[in-house]
Design a protein around this motif. Structure first.
Motif, PDB file in Angstrom:
ATOM      1  N   LEU A 155      63.072  26.067  25.472  1.00 23.62           N
ATOM      2  CA  LEU A 155      63.060  24.613  25.614  1.00 23.62           C
ATOM      3  C   LEU A 155      64.371  24.129  26.238  1.00 23.62           C
ATOM      4  O   LEU A 155      64.375  23.281  27.142  1.00 23.62           O
ATOM      5  CB  LEU A 155      62.861  23.971  24.242  1.00 23.62           C
ATOM      6  CG  LEU A 155      62.712  22.448  24.188  1.00 23.62           C
ATOM      7  CD1 LEU A 155      61.420  22.002  24.865  1.00 23.62           C
ATOM      8  CD2 LEU A 155      62.749  21.963  22.750  1.00 23.62           C
ATOM      9  N   CYS A 156      65.481  24.696  25.792  1.00 28.81           N
ATOM     10  CA  CYS A 156      66.794  24.306  26.318  1.00 28.81           C
ATOM     11  C   CYS A 156      66.933  24.659  27.793  1.00 28.81           C
ATOM     12  O   CYS A 156      67.509  23.893  28.576  1.00 28.81           O
ATOM     13  CB  CYS A 156      67.906  24.986  25.518  1.00 28.81           C
ATOM     14  SG  CYS A 156      68.075  24.390  23.824  1.00 28.81           S
ATOM     15  N   ARG A 157      66.427  25.803  28.180  1.00 30.93           N
ATOM     16  CA  ARG A 157      66.525  26.199  29.579  1.00 30.93           C
ATOM     17  C   ARG A 157      65.697  25.288  30.481  1.00 30.93           C
ATOM     18  O   ARG A 157      66.110  24.939  31.581  1.00 30.93           O
ATOM     19  CB  ARG A 157      66.133  27.664  29.738  1.00 30.93           C
ATOM     20  CG  ARG A 157      67.238  28.608  29.267  1.00 30.93           C
ATOM     21  CD  ARG A 157      66.783  30.049  29.112  1.00 30.93           C
ATOM     22  NE  ARG A 157      67.892  30.926  28.781  1.00 30.93           N
ATOM     23  CZ  ARG A 157      68.433  31.028  27.572  1.00 30.93           C
ATOM     24  NH1 ARG A 157      67.962  30.296  26.582  1.00 30.93           N
ATOM     25  NH2 ARG A 157      69.439  31.847  27.345  1.00 30.93           N
ATOM     26  N   PHE A 158      64.518  24.884  29.994  1.00 30.10           N
ATOM     27  CA  PHE A 158      63.718  23.929  30.759  1.00 30.10           C
ATOM     28  C   PHE A 158      64.411  22.566  30.818  1.00 30.10           C
ATOM     29  O   PHE A 158      64.265  21.833  31.802  1.00 30.10           O
ATOM     30  CB  PHE A 158      62.328  23.784  30.153  1.00 30.10           C
ATOM     31  CG  PHE A 158      61.336  24.784  30.661  1.00 30.10           C
ATOM     32  CD1 PHE A 158      60.766  24.629  31.914  1.00 30.10           C
ATOM     33  CD2 PHE A 158      60.981  25.884  29.899  1.00 30.10           C
ATOM     34  CE1 PHE A 158      59.846  25.551  32.403  1.00 30.10           C
ATOM     35  CE2 PHE A 158      60.067  26.813  30.374  1.00 30.10           C
ATOM     36  CZ  PHE A 158      59.492  26.656  31.621  1.00 30.10           C
ATOM     37  N   ALA A 159      65.170  22.230  29.770  1.00 30.77           N
ATOM     38  CA  ALA A 159      65.871  20.945  29.734  1.00 30.77           C
ATOM     39  C   ALA A 159      66.940  20.836  30.803  1.00 30.77           C
ATOM     40  O   ALA A 159      67.378  19.731  31.139  1.00 30.77           O
ATOM     41  CB  ALA A 159      66.492  20.726  28.351  1.00 30.77           C
ATOM     42  N   ASP A 160      67.376  21.955  31.333  1.00 28.63           N
ATOM     43  CA  ASP A 160      68.370  21.941  32.409  1.00 28.63           C
ATOM     44  C   ASP A 160      67.740  21.774  33.787  1.00 28.63           C
ATOM     45  O   ASP A 160      68.451  21.698  34.785  1.00 28.63           O
ATOM     46  CB  ASP A 160      69.211  23.228  32.382  1.00 28.63           C
ATOM     47  CG  ASP A 160      70.554  23.022  31.691  1.00 28.63           C
ATOM     48  OD1 ASP A 160      70.912  21.860  31.430  1.00 28.63           O
ATOM     49  OD2 ASP A 160      71.245  24.021  31.420  1.00 28.63           O
ATOM     50  N   GLN A 161      66.417  21.730  33.853  1.00 28.34           N
ATOM     51  CA  GLN A 161      65.735  21.620  35.145  1.00 28.34           C
ATOM     52  C   GLN A 161      65.530  20.152  35.525  1.00 28.34           C
ATOM     53  O   GLN A 161      64.408  19.650  35.593  1.00 28.34           O
ATOM     54  CB  GLN A 161      64.387  22.351  35.079  1.00 28.34           C
ATOM     55  CG  GLN A 161      64.481  23.804  34.658  1.00 28.34           C
ATOM     56  CD  GLN A 161      65.322  24.626  35.633  1.00 28.34           C
ATOM     57  OE1 GLN A 161      65.067  24.635  36.832  1.00 28.34           O
ATOM     58  NE2 GLN A 161      66.319  25.315  35.109  1.00 28.34           N
ATOM     59  N   GLY A 179      64.672  15.409  26.096  1.00 27.74           N
ATOM     60  CA  GLY A 179      64.400  14.493  24.992  1.00 27.74           C
ATOM     61  C   GLY A 179      64.086  15.216  23.702  1.00 27.74           C
ATOM     62  O   GLY A 179      64.523  14.795  22.624  1.00 27.74           O
ATOM     63  N   LEU A 180      63.355  16.329  23.792  1.00 27.71           N
ATOM     64  CA  LEU A 180      63.013  17.094  22.596  1.00 27.71           C
ATOM     65  C   LEU A 180      64.243  17.748  21.976  1.00 27.71           C
ATOM     66  O   LEU A 180      64.418  17.746  20.753  1.00 27.71           O
ATOM     67  CB  LEU A 180      61.965  18.145  22.937  1.00 27.71           C
ATOM     68  CG  LEU A 180      60.561  17.605  23.248  1.00 27.71           C
ATOM     69  CD1 LEU A 180      59.659  18.726  23.753  1.00 27.71           C
ATOM     70  CD2 LEU A 180      59.950  16.953  22.006  1.00 27.71           C
ATOM     71  N   VAL A 181      65.111  18.328  22.820  1.00 29.44           N
ATOM     72  CA  VAL A 181      66.325  18.965  22.304  1.00 29.44           C
ATOM     73  C   VAL A 181      67.194  17.927  21.594  1.00 29.44           C
ATOM     74  O   VAL A 181      67.737  18.179  20.504  1.00 29.44           O
ATOM     75  CB  VAL A 181      67.113  19.640  23.435  1.00 29.44           C
ATOM     76  CG1 VAL A 181      68.449  20.182  22.915  1.00 29.44           C
ATOM     77  CG2 VAL A 181      66.296  20.774  24.052  1.00 29.44           C
TER      78      VAL A 181
END
Length: 218
Positions: A155-161, A179-181
């Motif tokens: 999830l965190c890695r996708f949050a950087d996209q 937003g989820l993180v």
């Protein structure tokens, strides 16, 4: 920096300073964690002369630049400490951090909770989030019930996209993951008797990492 980047930086500062100004009262001690060259802290010291502002930064050159800028403005309500943020043990009322990378955001939140201080934080570098000696992820009980550590890291890695060069649909997924993180962080802080909001800085174009996490002790 370019005029476009300068405008975005100004917009980011406006968001944080506006929120801190709403939360502050005369006599408050405000700590700018991971302060860098002091863009946030110096503006706060100028805008809130009745408050004390402390800049915490581990890079000497950045603090030297910040002090030079402060001296040029003749500010007398600002102090500078060169240290990693985990070593700061002072008392304060509001903690602020602009683009605190990875677990630095979680460390700032933890410092504020320990001091029973409000916080205004713009997180960054979600892909660098990982378990440490002090922190495990997900942070909140509610997220731990549905996500494993490995799933949270994805999830965190996708949050950087969220870079502007990426396709719009991919950036939208990245924004949702951001937003989820940060919701996980908010729920964890609420467990420490805080009221927490996750909002977007305005305009959203001011930064791909435009979440702002605001917490106030209850």
């Amino acid at each position: 920096m370019s005029s476009d980047r300068a405008l975005r930086k100004q917009q980011q500062l406006n968001n944080l300073v506006s929120m801190v100004t709403k939360l502050s009262k005369p006599g408050d001690v405000i700590v700018d964690f991971c302060s860098g060259g002091g863009h946030v802290g110096i503006v706060l010291a100028h805008m809130l002369p009745s408050c004390q502002v402390v800049l915490i930064e581990n890079k000497e050159l950045s603090l030297v630049r910040a002090k030079d800028r402060s001296d040029e403005l003749g500010l007398h309500n600002i102090w500078f400490i060169q240290a990693n943020l985990e070593y700061f043990k002072g008392t304060f009322n509001i903690g602020v951090a602009l683009h605190a990378c990875g677990v630095a955001t979680d460390m700032v939140i933890e410092h504020c909770i320990e001091a029973h201080a409000a916080f205004v934080i713009c997180p960054c570098c979600y892909g660098f989030i990982q378990n440490t000696v002090k922190f495990t992820f997900p942070r909140s009980h509610r997220f731990k019930e549905v996500l494993s550590y490995k799933e949270h890291m994805i999830l965190c890695r996708f949050a950087d996209q969220t870079a502007v060069q990426l396709p719009p649909e991919r950036r939208l997924i990245g924004k949702h993951c951001m937003g989820l993180v940060d919701l996980d962080r908010a729920w964890a802080a609420e467990g420490g008797n805080y009221s927490v909001q996750v909002m977007s800085m305005e305009p959203e174009s001011c930064s791909p990492k435009n979440n702002m996490v605001v917490g106030v002790p209850i």
